[in-house]
Scaffold this motif. Structure first.
Motif, PDB file in Angstrom:
ATOM      1  N   ARG A   9      -3.428   5.374   0.820  1.00 33.91           N
ATOM      2  CA  ARG A   9      -4.717   4.726   0.580  1.00 33.91           C
ATOM      3  C   ARG A   9      -4.710   3.916  -0.711  1.00 33.91           C
ATOM      4  O   ARG A   9      -5.666   3.232  -1.033  1.00 33.91           O
ATOM      5  CB  ARG A   9      -5.831   5.783   0.524  1.00 33.91           C
ATOM      6  CG  ARG A   9      -5.886   6.634   1.769  1.00 33.91           C
ATOM      7  CD  ARG A   9      -6.920   7.725   1.634  1.00 33.91           C
ATOM      8  NE  ARG A   9      -8.149   7.372   2.318  1.00 33.91           N
ATOM      9  CZ  ARG A   9      -9.237   8.118   2.309  1.00 33.91           C
ATOM     10  NH1 ARG A   9      -9.270   9.226   1.612  1.00 33.91           N
ATOM     11  NH2 ARG A   9     -10.301   7.759   2.975  1.00 33.91           N
ATOM     12  N   THR A  10      -3.612   4.059  -1.471  1.00 29.32           N
ATOM     13  CA  THR A  10      -3.538   3.349  -2.752  1.00 29.32           C
ATOM     14  C   THR A  10      -2.981   1.950  -2.555  1.00 29.32           C
ATOM     15  O   THR A  10      -1.939   1.761  -1.933  1.00 29.32           O
ATOM     16  CB  THR A  10      -2.627   4.119  -3.727  1.00 29.32           C
ATOM     17  OG1 THR A  10      -3.101   5.457  -3.805  1.00 29.32           O
ATOM     18  CG2 THR A  10      -2.637   3.486  -5.109  1.00 29.32           C
ATOM     19  N   LEU A  11      -3.699   0.990  -3.111  1.00 27.01           N
ATOM     20  CA  LEU A  11      -3.254  -0.399  -3.040  1.00 27.01           C
ATOM     21  C   LEU A  11      -2.537  -0.720  -4.347  1.00 27.01           C
ATOM     22  O   LEU A  11      -3.162  -0.901  -5.387  1.00 27.01           O
ATOM     23  CB  LEU A  11      -4.475  -1.307  -2.848  1.00 27.01           C
ATOM     24  CG  LEU A  11      -4.205  -2.766  -2.529  1.00 27.01           C
ATOM     25  CD1 LEU A  11      -3.388  -2.921  -1.259  1.00 27.01           C
ATOM     26  CD2 LEU A  11      -5.518  -3.523  -2.398  1.00 27.01           C
ATOM     27  N   ALA A  12      -1.203  -0.740  -4.303  1.00 27.47           N
ATOM     28  CA  ALA A  12      -0.423  -0.948  -5.533  1.00 27.47           C
ATOM     29  C   ALA A  12      -0.368  -2.424  -5.909  1.00 27.47           C
ATOM     30  O   ALA A  12      -0.465  -2.770  -7.078  1.00 27.47           O
ATOM     31  CB  ALA A  12       0.986  -0.396  -5.354  1.00 27.47           C
ATOM     32  N   ARG A  60       0.855  -1.201   0.000  1.00 27.08           N
ATOM     33  CA  ARG A  60       0.000   0.000   0.000  1.00 27.08           C
ATOM     34  C   ARG A  60       0.876   1.230   0.000  1.00 27.08           C
ATOM     35  O   ARG A  60       1.920   1.255   0.643  1.00 27.08           O
ATOM     36  CB  ARG A  60      -0.855   0.051   1.270  1.00 27.08           C
ATOM     37  CG  ARG A  60      -2.071  -0.783   1.238  1.00 27.08           C
ATOM     38  CD  ARG A  60      -2.923  -0.559   2.481  1.00 27.08           C
ATOM     39  NE  ARG A  60      -4.134  -1.341   2.395  1.00 27.08           N
ATOM     40  CZ  ARG A  60      -5.205  -0.974   1.697  1.00 27.08           C
ATOM     41  NH1 ARG A  60      -5.212   0.195   1.077  1.00 27.08           N
ATOM     42  NH2 ARG A  60      -6.260  -1.748   1.623  1.00 27.08           N
ATOM     43  N   THR A  87       6.183  -2.085  -8.810  1.00 29.96           N
ATOM     44  CA  THR A  87       6.125  -2.193  -7.347  1.00 29.96           C
ATOM     45  C   THR A  87       6.399  -3.630  -6.916  1.00 29.96           C
ATOM     46  O   THR A  87       7.153  -3.881  -5.972  1.00 29.96           O
ATOM     47  CB  THR A  87       4.727  -1.752  -6.839  1.00 29.96           C
ATOM     48  OG1 THR A  87       4.521  -0.403  -7.228  1.00 29.96           O
ATOM     49  CG2 THR A  87       4.617  -1.882  -5.338  1.00 29.96           C
ATOM     50  N   GLY A 107       0.885  -2.092 -11.014  1.00 26.84           N
ATOM     51  CA  GLY A 107       1.631  -2.611  -9.857  1.00 26.84           C
ATOM     52  C   GLY A 107       2.811  -3.495 -10.233  1.00 26.84           C
ATOM     53  O   GLY A 107       3.420  -4.122  -9.358  1.00 26.84           O
ATOM     54  N   GLY A 138      -5.140  -3.777 -11.600  1.00 29.39           N
ATOM     55  CA  GLY A 138      -5.457  -3.130 -10.318  1.00 29.39           C
ATOM     56  C   GLY A 138      -4.716  -3.757  -9.155  1.00 29.39           C
ATOM     57  O   GLY A 138      -5.231  -3.854  -8.050  1.00 29.39           O
ATOM     58  N   GLY A 157       0.629   1.596 -13.997  1.00 27.32           N
ATOM     59  CA  GLY A 157       0.065   1.729 -12.659  1.00 27.32           C
ATOM     60  C   GLY A 157      -0.597   0.473 -12.143  1.00 27.32           C
ATOM     61  O   GLY A 157      -1.252   0.486 -11.098  1.00 27.32           O
TER      62      GLY A 157
END
Lengths: 272, 302
Positions: free
Chosen positions: B12-15, B9, B41, B38, B204, B36
């Motif tokens: 508040r963003t869940l990568a 995270r 990450t 993920g 997502g 984006g």
């Protein structure tokens, strides 16, 4: 750690920053030499009245911002610039601890600053000796304090570069150095007038960054027991009239250790 | 490489959300996803640049990011700019020292790495004189240094011209032939399709599909059907829809163009028979296999 230190040193030497600082230093030394020699030839008041040590003190006073400036400019992006460019990602994927990276950077920059400071003040002493046969009393202690001054700034600036962007860190470091120098200058007034508020300001700014305090103590040590030293105490904000205590030197050493420890602690925990 | 519920995270963003993946040794594994999604990450957690919020991962039997694991990996970051004041050879030499390559072998390893990525002649030039493509090749040379058994390459061809892309493809194929494992992040699906053995698609921050390339594309056969039929047209379309999913329908003059999914390429003969049996008239029939891009688009839009 040695590889990081060597690469950091190589970077500092290759960048234009060091070339510019060397050029400015050369210009400064030429001007200082011309000024001091002219004064000595004329048998001017600085040499005749105040004694040779004043020439040394004036040289040190005028030279002292140079190592401080080089310390800030070379260290501002020590960690942050490589994070911003992405180069740090490839380095951190190697089998090397983050503490070693921080310590290697500090070692490289510290070696550069120590060498530069010794060469700079060595040249100042040479000029003073050539012009007025002036020597520096208690030279090892004075030079030790003068070398400690940029090392304090390097430690604080590297600490900042572990969590601040390069530009913000550079600005913060220059501001901090400026505040400490201003606080130190204000404190000198308390040598002649008992103004507690000014003394407190000086102490607080010295605690925030004890770099200027090291210069003040070095100047005081150099002036101690000298004929010109008494006059030098009257030089107001430039002087070391309100002399920082030996405890401040210990504080400075603890400050450096804490800054290094803080830099390692923050960098080992931050995401890159 | 094995990830178990790896989650990250940023505020508040869940990568990355509960990503579990297992990549066997040897071969090329591709991680695909939108910008984006993920991907980077996820790789950063595997090489120790980011700490996971939850979950854990192992790399070559060691916890991801520990020193022993990092000793055996090569990593090409997505966005990087090496020190422009140094020469390419100096940058690689620095990394060779960090990678603990013995001093007696260091010079040869640096030369090998530069040669392998086509920078053999440019090693003595300053990085500031390199083009973007040359910088990417330099990054790849860094990752290849020390012949690590596992490489993480994040968009290795994004700045390269077609010749450079082919060069990288050949390097990847050579790495596979040497028995190494390559974990590839890429947007270039056609290239991934050409070189990868297996892939995962994330959407997502979650794994939407994973498997060998054959598995991902295995049910991706389809047929493009053009037919007319007057009154029997709808009967023919209905006859097809009963047996095969209609993925596209488009009116074409008096007729219609359909794309139907097939279980196997051989089904195309049954498609023709079904149209004729329902009274439709076949104007065109073409069997085709969907590309990785088709599968990807379908998954990320779902």
């Amino acid at each position: 750690m040695r590889a990081v230190a060597a690469f950091t040193l190589k970077e500092a030497l290759r960048r234009r920053l060091v070339a510019v600082v060397v050029a400015v230093t050369g210009l400064f030394l030429v001007l200082l030499s011309l000024g001091v020699q002219a004064e000595a030839r004329l048998g001017g008041p600085a040499v005749a009245l105040l004694g040779g040590v004043t020439v040394v003190l004036v040289g040190i006073y005028l030279a002292s911002p140079l190592p401080a400036l080089l310390a800030v400019l070379s260290s501002a992006g020590a960690i942050s610039a490589e994070i911003e460019s992405g180069a740090m990602q490839a380095v951190l994927a190697r089998p090397i601890g983050r503490a070693q990276i921080v310590l290697g950077k500090l070692l490289g920059l510290g070696a550069l600053l120590a060498a530069y400071t010794l060469v700079l003040y060595g040249a100042v002493l040479l000029i003073a000796w050539a012009a007025a046969r002036a020597t520096l009393p208690d030279a090892p202690a004075v030079l030790g304090l003068l070398v400690l001054q940029p090392l304090i700034i390097v430690a604080a600036t590297v600490l900042g570069s572990t969590f601040l962007p390069t530009l913000a860190n550079g600005a913060a470091a220059i501001l901090l150095y400026g505040v400490a120098a201003f606080g130190g200058a204000l404190e000198q007034i308390t040598a002649f007038a008992d103004v507690h508020a000014l003394s407190d300001i000086g102490i607080i700014t010295s605690l925030m960054l004890p770099a200027d305090a090291m210069y003040r103590r070095a100047a005081a040590l150099a002036a101690q027991g000298q004929a010109g030293g008494l006059i030098w105490r009257l030089a107001g904000p430039a002087s070391g009239a309100a002399t920082p205590s030996p405890a401040m030197v210990w504080y400075a050493l603890v400050y450096v250790a804490a800054a290094v420890g803080g830099a390692v602690w923050i960098f080992t925990r931050r995401d890159v | 490489m094995e990830a178990d519920g790896l989650t990250r995270r940023f505020g508040r963003t869940l990568a990355c959300a509960d990503i579990s993946l297992k990549v066997p040794a040897g071969g090329i594994f591709a991680l695909l996803g939108n910008n984006g999604a993920g991907k980077s990450t996820f790789v950063k957690m595997l090489v120790g640049l980011l700490r996971p919020t939850a979950g854990r991962a192992q790399v070559l039997g060691r916890p991801a990011g520990d020193l022993a694991a990092r000793r055996q990996i090569g990593y090409l970051p997505e966005n990087f700019r090496y020190p422009d004041w140094a020469t390419g050879a100096e940058v690689i030499g620095f990394h060779a020292t960090l990678a603990d390559i013995a001093p007696v072998r260091r010079r040869a390893r640096v030369a090998d790495a530069l040669h392998r990525v086509g920078l053999g002649q440019a090693g003595g030039a300053l990085v500031r004189s390199y083009s973007k493509g040359m910088q990417q090749r330099l990054g790849l040379a860094c990752a290849l240094l020390g012949e690590p058994p596992l490489l993480f390459l994040d968009e290795p061809t994004s700045a390269l011209d077609p010749v450079g892309r082919r060069d990288v493809r050949e390097i990847l194929q050579a790495l596979r032939a040497e028995g190494r494992t390559v974990f590839l992040n890429s947007h270039l699906l056609s290239e991934v399709e050409m070189v990868s053995d297996a892939a995962a698609i994330i959407r997502g921050g979650r794994v939407a599909a994973a498997g060998t390339l054959a598995e991902l594309l295995g049910t991706a056969h389809e047929a493009e059907v053009r037919l007319v039929g007057g009154a029997a047209l709808e009967a023919a379309v209905a006859a097809l829809a009963v047996r095969w999913p209609v993925r596209e329908r488009q009116a074409e003059g008096a007729g219609v163009r359909l794309v139907v999914g097939l279980a196997a390429p051989e089904d195309v003969a049954d498609v023709a028979a079904a149209v004729v049996a329902a009274g439709g008239r076949l104007l065109g029939l073409q069997a085709r296999t969907r590309s990785l891009e088709d599968v990807f688009i379908e998954l990320v839009r779902a």
